[in-house]
Every structure is written in C-alpha cells, then in structure tokens.
Design a protein around this motif. Structure first.
Motif, PDB file in Angstrom:
ATOM      1  N   ASP A 168       5.535   2.276   9.879  1.00 15.53           N
ATOM      2  CA  ASP A 168       4.855   1.328   8.979  1.00 15.53           C
ATOM      3  C   ASP A 168       3.953   2.072   7.991  1.00 15.53           C
ATOM      4  O   ASP A 168       3.906   1.746   6.802  1.00 15.53           O
ATOM      5  CB  ASP A 168       3.996   0.340   9.777  1.00 15.53           C
ATOM      6  N   GLN A 169       3.237   3.072   8.513  1.00 20.07           N
ATOM      7  CA  GLN A 169       2.317   3.824   7.642  1.00 20.07           C
ATOM      8  C   GLN A 169       3.093   4.609   6.579  1.00 20.07           C
ATOM      9  O   GLN A 169       2.660   4.716   5.432  1.00 20.07           O
ATOM     10  CB  GLN A 169       1.479   4.783   8.489  1.00 20.07           C
ATOM     11  N   LEU A 170       4.224   5.162   6.961  1.00 20.89           N
ATOM     12  CA  LEU A 170       5.052   5.905   5.995  1.00 20.89           C
ATOM     13  C   LEU A 170       5.584   4.975   4.912  1.00 20.89           C
ATOM     14  O   LEU A 170       5.613   5.316   3.725  1.00 20.89           O
ATOM     15  CB  LEU A 170       6.218   6.586   6.728  1.00 20.89           C
ATOM     16  N   THR A 171       5.980   3.769   5.326  1.00 23.53           N
ATOM     17  CA  THR A 171       6.482   2.791   4.348  1.00 23.53           C
ATOM     18  C   THR A 171       5.392   2.471   3.334  1.00 23.53           C
ATOM     19  O   THR A 171       5.637   2.440   2.125  1.00 23.53           O
ATOM     20  CB  THR A 171       6.940   1.510   5.074  1.00 23.53           C
ATOM     21  N   ARG A 172       4.160   2.253   3.839  1.00 22.67           N
ATOM     22  CA  ARG A 172       3.043   1.945   2.923  1.00 22.67           C
ATOM     23  C   ARG A 172       2.777   3.104   1.959  1.00 22.67           C
ATOM     24  O   ARG A 172       2.399   2.902   0.817  1.00 22.67           O
ATOM     25  CB  ARG A 172       1.773   1.605   3.718  1.00 22.67           C
ATOM     26  N   ALA A 173       2.996   4.335   2.440  1.00 23.90           N
ATOM     27  CA  ALA A 173       2.723   5.506   1.592  1.00 23.90           C
ATOM     28  C   ALA A 173       3.923   5.858   0.704  1.00 23.90           C
ATOM     29  O   ALA A 173       3.825   6.767  -0.128  1.00 23.90           O
ATOM     30  CB  ALA A 173       2.359   6.698   2.467  1.00 23.90           C
ATOM     31  N   GLY A 174       5.046   5.188   0.894  1.00 24.50           N
ATOM     32  CA  GLY A 174       6.243   5.486   0.092  1.00 24.50           C
ATOM     33  C   GLY A 174       6.844   6.848   0.409  1.00 24.50           C
ATOM     34  O   GLY A 174       7.479   7.475  -0.444  1.00 24.50           O
ATOM     35  N   ILE A 175       6.654   7.299   1.643  1.00 24.51           N
ATOM     36  CA  ILE A 175       7.203   8.614   2.044  1.00 24.51           C
ATOM     37  C   ILE A 175       8.488   8.358   2.839  1.00 24.51           C
ATOM     38  O   ILE A 175       8.473   7.599   3.810  1.00 24.51           O
ATOM     39  CB  ILE A 175       6.176   9.404   2.897  1.00 24.51           C
ATOM     40  N   PRO A 176       9.605   8.997   2.454  1.00 21.91           N
ATOM     41  CA  PRO A 176      10.877   8.676   3.114  1.00 21.91           C
ATOM     42  C   PRO A 176      10.937   9.165   4.568  1.00 21.91           C
ATOM     43  O   PRO A 176      10.445  10.239   4.883  1.00 21.91           O
ATOM     44  CB  PRO A 176      11.933   9.410   2.275  1.00 21.91           C
TER      45      PRO A 176
END
Ligand SMILES: Cc1cc2nc3c(=O)[nH]c(=O)nc-3n(C[C@H](O)[C@H](O)[C@H](O)COP(=O)(O)OP(=O)(O)OC[C@H]3O[C@@H](n4cnc5c(N)ncnc54)[C@H](O)[C@@H]3O)c2cc1C
Length: 493
Positions: A168-176
């Motif tokens: 979820d945190q990666l999605t929020r940061a736009g990191i694949p």
C-alpha cells in the motif's frame, strides 16, 4: 593417518545451486559423478527441530556456525559443530558462506529475481549474451529450482500484514513493485499457518534453515533428482583441502570429518574432470591456496578479483501496527530501477524478530548494482584468503544513498513513517566473484591453463548480479556453463 586412494570419472566440489546442477547434468549425460560436500545432510524431521533457530530457548546452538564458537549472527558462545554458516572476517565485510548438503539454498530467503536487460548488461558486459540467458538459462534455472509468488490466500492472512502494508505504501509513493518468486512450497506454508507443521517461514525463522520443510532447498530438488539417476554419489562431511594436477587430470585431497570437525580419514582421489562449485569463498580459497602452494602456478593474476557485495539493509517505522515479526521469507519485490537519481534499487521485505511492538515496521534487504571493487588475497600465515571490501569508497556508499532516496520517497508519501536505518551490509551472504568468467576461465567455466578443471558457481560473476540478489543468476550461469562443459567431459572419458 593412512591416505586412501580413489578414482572417479568426475568430481564436483560443493552441493549448492551450482554443484547440484552440475551433478544432475553430468549424470544425465551418463557420467558417474562424485559430489564432495564439507557440510552434513540436514533432513527435515517430523518434529520440526532439524535446524537451530533464534527462538530456541537460550538462543541458537552450534548448528548455526561452521566449526566455530562464534557467529556474527548471534552473541552467544556456541558449541563447535559442523553448522550451516561459516563466517570470514574481512577488511570492511564479514562474509557468510553456507555449509551443508544443499549449500545456501538450505537457509536463503529463497527470493529468485532476474535482472532487467540493462542491469544484466551492466553486470556482465559482453561476457554473456543477455538474450541467450533470458531465453534459455533463466527459464531453465527457474524450472530446476521451482519457484512461484505468494498465493492470494496466504498473502491475505494476518501473518503477511507487513507485506500488504508495504505494498500500500509503495502504491502511494508511485514506486513499482510485484510479488517475488520464492523457492518455497506454499502447501507447507499453509500447513504452518494451520498449525500442522512447525511455524518456520511464517514466524521469520529461516536464518539457520527451515524446520517446517517449506524451503525448496536443492538437496530436496535438483540434487535429489541427480541422486535418483543412480549415477551421483554425494559424500557429506568431506572437506576438500587441496587440488593439484596429476596425469591427464587432477588429484583432489579431502578429509572425512565427524560432526565436531575431527578428521576421521584422509583421501586422495584422481579424476579427469574436476568441477569446482564450492561457492564464492570455497572455490576462490581452493584455487588461491593451490596457486600459493605451487600446485597451479599458472592461474591468472585476476584470480581473487571482481568481488562485489550488493546488500543494503534497511528498516522503516512509524506506520500503523503491521505484525512485522511474522510473514517470511519475503513477498514484495520493489523495482525502483528508473526513477532513482543515484542507482537502480531493488528492495525485498522480510520479517524482523526484534521489531518494536505497538507500531509498524518494515525491514528490507536492498540490492544495487555493486561495483566489483572487492578482492581476495592469500595470506600465507593463515593459509587462507582475506577479503577486502572498500566499504567507505564513494562508489560503495552511493548504494546507501540510492536506497535512502527510495526510502525518503516512501516516507514522504506515507506521513508519520521514517527510516530507522539504511546501511551497506557489513555482514553479507550475497558476495559474488573471485574467479571471473571469461577472464580466469573461458566462457565454459574451464580454468585457463589447466585441462579438465572447471568452475561453475557464484565465483564466476563479475562482482554483481545486476541489482538483484544472486541465486537465480548463479543457477542460470551454472546451467549455461555446465551445458558447455558436459560434452567436453563426455568426450574426455
Ligand atoms: C544466509 C544467506 C541468504 C541468502 N539469501 C538469498 C536470497 O534470498 N536470494 C538470492 O538470490 N540469494 C541469496 N543468497 C545468496 C545465494 O544463496 C548464493 O549466491 C548462492 O547460494 C551461491 O550458490 P553456489 O552454488 O555458488 O554456492 P553455495 O550455495 O554457497 O554452495 C557451495 C557449497 O560448497 C561447499 N564447500 C565449500 N568449500 C568446500 C570444500 N573445501 N570442500 C567441500 N565442500 C565445500 C559449501 O559447504 C556449500 O555447501 C543468500 C546467501 C546466504 C549465505
């Protein structure tokens, strides 16, 4: 002690990913093959107590360490035993290397990752063709090892809350990111969750081996297939001490030991085909010793060079509680390969037994394209190799800067979270190199200047596996070089 003399068509030293692949392919080509492995077998017991763990009452015991009372992985003084991990204190890096039938596949985090074309080319230059590797040898390595990402029912369970919160945190940061391929048996992990097998992977207890049997270690897969041909004999507790040319091949000197390290018998075995698969440390050590002893004086000067360590260990905290001590060995593969201003960064989450309670915590092992700045040299006083790794070199610290940049973007997108630490590993199991392919060997892994002597393992890499952990690349390179050396071995018989 009387020395026992033997002969063998082919001898493989070491039984990790590379040695198991060599043994299987030699046997399939009809070559009787002897595998000499210094460590013991580790059959998984029904009771679930084969390996020691950090959770054992009083802490881990001698099963954690190879013939040493100390280990960088525990503060405890250990009984001296043929345990699963050797550690070599070097300048700037303590290297850890596996010991046991199955090598590091017994206790690795089991993550199997292929680098991108660009990162592969940076790591190997023109020594290996990326299209050939990705078209043939990576798929073959994956098939041999057997790996797959976490299934939805397991991922959705409470045990894997930290992985889901990381996603979820990666999605929020736009990191694949994606779910990583793991060499584990998901049905056994389901049995761990149901309480019918001992909690090992789900409890983050894989550092010294996996007691539930969930790990698809090569002693249970590739090497077991090799042994089933009837042409492969594995001799555990057989420590190769020296190699030297003799006649049309080589003589391998090895000691049979008991589980406390006492030498029980000495052997010399003559073979026309000697395949070294003792890993980065084991193979480089054997070759450097042989060069220093004058047995293999013409080994190229590049022996011991192009060594790299790609690990950066990180932790973030300050997010909502996410059960960070459970849910192993890993799930999420972060591929921050495009947007990082310092270097491409790979992150893999794993459970952290010491995470503070009451708040969230996410630990990762990071990998960057490591510069091949490390080297082994031979120290005659120790009769051993010494590893040097320039931990303060700006090209090395740049890896930590790259990882910190990824973490900062995660922290910014997830207010409240912060970096607890991000450091270039000073204790590492992902060290590769020492016998660079195409330099110390030809492109089949044949050692230059010595007929019938081959290297097939992680020492062949040029210090990097392309910003990802090395095991899958080691296996793919092994599959490739073995496919080229087997016809030569068959012709030489
Ligand atoms: C703790 C740990 C965790 C890891 N986790 C991951 C991961 O999750 N993903 C990943 O991609 N990579 C991981 N790695 C790295 C990866 O496992 C190695 O790169 C890989 O195992 C190398 O394979 P190999 O066949 O070259 O050597 P190894 O697997 O190290 O096998 C070498 C074998 O040779 C034997 N040997 C050595 N010397 C002698 C001798 N003198 N006589 C007889 N036998 C000898 C050793 O006992 C050992 O069994 C990890 C490594 C460690 C140590």
């Amino acid at each position: 002690m009387e020395v026992q003399q033997h002969q063998a068509d082919a001898v493989v030293v070491g039984s990790g990913y590379a040695g198991s692949i060599a043994a299987l392919r030699l046997a399939e080509a009809g070559v009787d093959t002897l595998v000499l492995e210094r460590g013991r077998r580790w059959p998984v017991s029904e009771r679930g107590d084969t390996f020691t763990t950090q959770a054992d009452p009083g802490g881990p015991d001698g099963r954690a360490s190879w013939l040493s009372p100390s280990s960088p992985l525990t503060d405890k003084t250990l009984d001296v035993y043929t345990g699963v991990l050797e550690s070599l204190d070097g300048d700037g890096l303590t290297m850890i290397a596996a010991a046991g039938v199955g090598g590091a596949s017994l206790l690795s985090n089991a993550t199997m990752v292929e680098p991108s074309a660009e990162l592969f080319r940076q790591a190997f230059g023109d020594v290996l063709d990326h299209e050939e590797m990705t078209g043939t040898w990576y798929p073959q390595a994956r098939e041999l090892i057997g790996c797959s990402p976490i299934p939805k029912d397991v991922y959705d369970s409470d045990f894997y809350a930290a992985a889901r919160s990381f996603a979820d945190q990666l999605t929020r940061a736009g990191i694949p990111y994606e779910l990583v391929d793991l060499a584990v048996d998901w049905d056994v992990i389901r049995a761990e969750m149901a309480g019918t097998r001992v909690a090992a992977e789900i409890a983050g207890l894989n550092l010294f081996g996996v007691n539930s049997g969930a790990q698809r270690s090569v002693d249970r897969t590739i090497l077991a297939r090799a042994e089933a041909t009837g042409r492969v004999e594995v001799r555990p507790l057989s420590v190769v001490t020296a190699i030297r040319p003799a006649g049309n091949g080589h003589v391998v000197e090895y000691d049979t030991i008991d589980e406390r390290g006492t030498v029980l018998a000495r052997h010399h075995i003559a073979t026309g085909n000697l395949v070294l698969a003792a890993g980065t440390l084991g193979t480089t050590r054997l070759l450097m010793r042989a060069k220093a002893a004058g047995a293999l004086p013409d080994l190229p000067d590049a022996l011991g060079t192009k060594v790299g360590n790609s690990e950066v260990i990180t932790a973030r905290t300050g997010m909502p509680e996410n059960n960070p001590t459970q849910g192993g060995p890993s799930s999420i593969l972060v591929k921050d390969w495009q947007d990082n201003p310092y270097a491409p960064v790979t992150l893999l989450n794993f459970p952290w037994p010491d995470a503070p309670s009451g708040q969230g915590w996410i630990t990762t092992i990071g990998a960057c394209p490591s510069p091949a700045l490390g080297s082994f040299r031979y120290d005659s006083a120790k009769d051993d190799v010494v590893l040097s790794w320039p931990v303060d070199d700006p090209r090395v610290t740049r890896m930590a800067s790259a990882v910190q940049d990824t973490l900062e973007r995660l922290n910014t997108a997830n207010p409240g979270s912060r970096t607890a630490f991000a450091k270039v590993g000073t204790t590492g199991g992902n060290v590769v190199g020492g016998v660079p392919l195409g330099i110390v060997t030809d492109d089949r892994g044949a050692v230059r200047g010595y007929r019938g002597l081959y290297v097939v393992d992680s020492s062949l890499l040029h210090g990097s596996s392309g910003s990802v952990p090395p095991a899958l690349t080691v296996a793919a390179v092994a599959a490739r070089v073995v496919s080229r050396l087997v016809p030569a071995v068959v012709r030489a018989r």
